[in-house]
Scaffold this active site. Structure first.
Site, short mmCIF file in Angstrom:
data_model
loop_
_atom_site.label_atom_id
_atom_site.label_comp_id
_atom_site.label_asym_id
_atom_site.label_seq_id
_atom_site.Cartn_x
_atom_site.Cartn_y
_atom_site.Cartn_z
CG HIS A 50 18.69 14.25 -44.62
ND1 HIS A 50 17.50 14.19 -45.31
CD2 HIS A 50 19.25 13.04 -44.81
CE1 HIS A 50 17.36 12.99 -45.86
NE2 HIS A 50 18.41 12.28 -45.58
CD GLU A 62 22.20 10.59 -44.98
OE1 GLU A 62 22.76 11.35 -45.78
OE2 GLU A 62 21.07 10.10 -45.19
CG HIS A 107 24.78 10.65 -49.50
ND1 HIS A 107 24.36 10.95 -50.77
CD2 HIS A 107 23.65 10.32 -48.80
CE1 HIS A 107 23.03 10.83 -50.85
NE2 HIS A 107 22.57 10.45 -49.67
P1 5GP Z 1 14.00 11.79 -52.09
O1 5GP Z 1 13.68 10.86 -53.20
O2 5GP Z 1 13.26 11.55 -50.84
O3 5GP Z 1 14.10 13.23 -52.50
O4 5GP Z 1 15.50 11.46 -51.72
C1 5GP Z 1 15.86 10.22 -51.20
C2 5GP Z 1 17.33 10.21 -50.99
O5 5GP Z 1 18.03 10.24 -52.24
C3 5GP Z 1 17.89 11.40 -50.22
O6 5GP Z 1 17.75 11.30 -48.87
C4 5GP Z 1 19.33 11.34 -50.65
O7 5GP Z 1 20.00 10.31 -50.01
C5 5GP Z 1 19.20 11.01 -52.11
N1 5GP Z 1 19.06 12.23 -52.93
C6 5GP Z 1 17.88 12.78 -53.38
N2 5GP Z 1 18.15 13.86 -54.14
C7 5GP Z 1 19.49 14.00 -54.18
C8 5GP Z 1 20.35 14.91 -54.83
O8 5GP Z 1 19.94 15.85 -55.54
N3 5GP Z 1 21.68 14.73 -54.64
C9 5GP Z 1 22.17 13.73 -53.87
N4 5GP Z 1 23.50 13.63 -53.75
N5 5GP Z 1 21.38 12.84 -53.27
C10 5GP Z 1 20.07 12.97 -53.41
P1 5GP Z 2 18.39 9.28 -47.70
O1 5GP Z 2 17.00 9.74 -47.84
O2 5GP Z 2 19.47 10.16 -47.28
O3 5GP Z 2 18.79 8.16 -48.64
O4 5GP Z 2 18.23 8.43 -46.38
C1 5GP Z 2 17.31 8.58 -45.43
C2 5GP Z 2 17.34 7.25 -44.73
O5 5GP Z 2 17.72 7.47 -43.40
C3 5GP Z 2 16.01 6.58 -44.76
O6 5GP Z 2 16.22 5.19 -44.82
C4 5GP Z 2 15.44 6.97 -43.43
O7 5GP Z 2 14.57 6.00 -42.91
C5 5GP Z 2 16.68 7.06 -42.56
N1 5GP Z 2 16.54 8.07 -41.51
C6 5GP Z 2 16.78 7.85 -40.22
N2 5GP Z 2 16.55 8.96 -39.50
C7 5GP Z 2 16.15 9.90 -40.37
C8 5GP Z 2 15.77 11.26 -40.21
O8 5GP Z 2 15.74 11.84 -39.13
N3 5GP Z 2 15.44 11.94 -41.34
C9 5GP Z 2 15.48 11.35 -42.58
N4 5GP Z 2 15.12 12.09 -43.63
N5 5GP Z 2 15.82 10.06 -42.75
C10 5GP Z 2 16.15 9.34 -41.66
#
Ligand code: 5GP
Ligand code: 5GP
Length: 226
Positions: free
Chosen positions: A61, A115, A119
Site C-alpha cells: 500500500h 503514494e 508520502h
Molecule cells: P485511514 O484514515 O483510512 O486509516 O488512512 C487514510 C490514509 O491516511 C492512509 O492511506 C495513509 O495515506 C494516511 N495514514 C493513515 N494513518 C497513517 C499513519 O499512521 N501514518 C502515516 N504516515 N499515514 C497515515
Molecule cells: P491513502 O489511503 O494512502 O491516502 O491513499 C489511498 C488512495 O489510493 C485512495 O485514494 C484510494 O482510492 C487509492 N487507491 C488506489 N488503489 C488502491 C488500493 O489498492 N488500495 C488502497 N488502500 N487504496 C488505493
C-alpha cells in the site's frame, strides 16, 4: 556596530538552522501491505487492475514517513510530481507487487502517483522517486508476509485466527512486532486487512515500531481467500 560576539552567535544559529533543514524531517517509516481479499470482499468491493487479477499475495500500500508522536507529514513537495519515466524499469514489478484494487480499474499509475505525492515527497531528500519505489519493492520481498503466516498454519482460506497468533507468526519470521489493521467484510466480520511494519529512515532495516497506529481488531479475525 555589532560586537564580534553577537555576530558569531548569529552564525551559530544559522548553522543550526542549516543542519536542521538538511536532516530529514521524520522519524521512521510505516511500510504498509494490504491483503487483496480483504480489500475486495467489503461492501465497497474492488476492481482488478487493467493488467489482470493480482496474485493471491499481500500487495504494497505504501511506505509512509512518520513521527514518533504518531503524527505524520504529508504532501511535502507539490513541485516534485510523480514521473513514470523515472521508474520505467520497475513498472512490471510494481504491477505485480503494488497493484491497485480501487475502482474504476487502473494500471496502477494513479495509486503510485498518490503514494509518491502524499508520502514519498516527505522523504525526498533521502530517497528519490526511483529509489523510493525500489526500496518498497525490496522491503516487500524481504518481509514475505504470506510465507510467514502460512508457515505458522495461518492460511487465506476464510478461517478465523487469533490476532495474537498472527502477530506472533510475523514476529517469529521477521523479528519485529507488526501492527495489524482490520476491516469488515459484508457480514461485518473483522478480518486481516493491512499489516504495518516499521522501517528505519534509511528504508533498509525493519525496526521495532516507536509508536503503533490506534485502532483495534477483534481478538479472533478472518483471513479471507482471494
Ligand atoms: P485511514 O484514515 O483510512 O486509516 O488512512 C487514510 C490514509 O491516511 C492512509 O492511506 C495513509 O495515506 C494516511 N495514514 C493513515 N494513518 C497513517 C499513519 O499512521 N501514518 C502515516 N504516515 N499515514 C497515515
Ligand atoms: P491513502 O489511503 O494512502 O491516502 O491513499 C489511498 C488512495 O489510493 C485512495 O485514494 C484510494 O482510492 C487509492 N487507491 C488506489 N488503489 C488502491 C488500493 O489498492 N488500495 C488502497 N488502500 N487504496 C488505493
Amino acid at each position: 556596530m555589532e560586537s564580534k560576539g553577537s555576530i558569531s552567535i548569529k552564525l551559530l544559529l544559522l548553522l543550526h538552522l542549516f543542519v536542521l533543514c538538511a536532516s530529514q524531517d521524520f522519524d521512521f517509516y510505516y511500510f504498509v501491505q494490504q491483503w487483496p481479499g480483504s480489500y475486495c470482499d467489503t461492501q465497497n468491493s474492488c476492481c482488478y487492475p487493467t493488467t489482470g487479477k493480482p496474485a493471491a499475495d499481500f500487495g504494497i500500500h505504501g511506505l509512509w514517513p512518520n513521527y514518533k508522536d504518531g503524527s505524520y507529514p504529508s504532501n511535502c513537495d507539490p513541485n516534485n510530481r510523480f514521473q513514470q519515466s523515472q521508474i520505467s524499469d520497475l513498472t512490471s514489478s510494481l504491477q505485480r507487487n503494488w497493484p491497485t484494487l480501487a475502482c474504476p480499474s487502473g494500471n496502477g499509475v494513479q495509486f503510485w502517483t498518490h503514494e509518491w505525492e502524499k508520502h514519498g515527497t516527505c522523504s525526498e531528500s533521502l530517497l528519490k522517486q526511483h529509489d523510493y519505489f525500489e526500496a518498497a519493492l525490496d522491503l516487500k520481498q524481504r518481509s514475505n508476509l504470506l510465507r510467514a503466516l502460512t508457515n505458522a498454519g495461518i492460511q487465506p482460506n476464510g478461517g478465523s485466527y487469533s490476532l495474537s497468533s498472527i502477530k506472533g507468526a510475523i514476529k517469529d519470521a521477521i523479528g519485529y512486532t507488526p501492527y495489524i489493521e482490520c476491516n469488515v467484510d459484508e457480514s461485518r466480520n473483522s478480518q486481516l486487512y493491512q499489516v504495518y511494519l516499521c522501517v528505519d529512515t534509511s528504508a533498509s532495516h525493519f525496526i521495532e515500531c516507536p509508536v503503533f497506529p490506534s485502532g483495534k481488531c477483534a481478538s479472533q479475525i478472518e483471513f479471507p481467500s482471494f
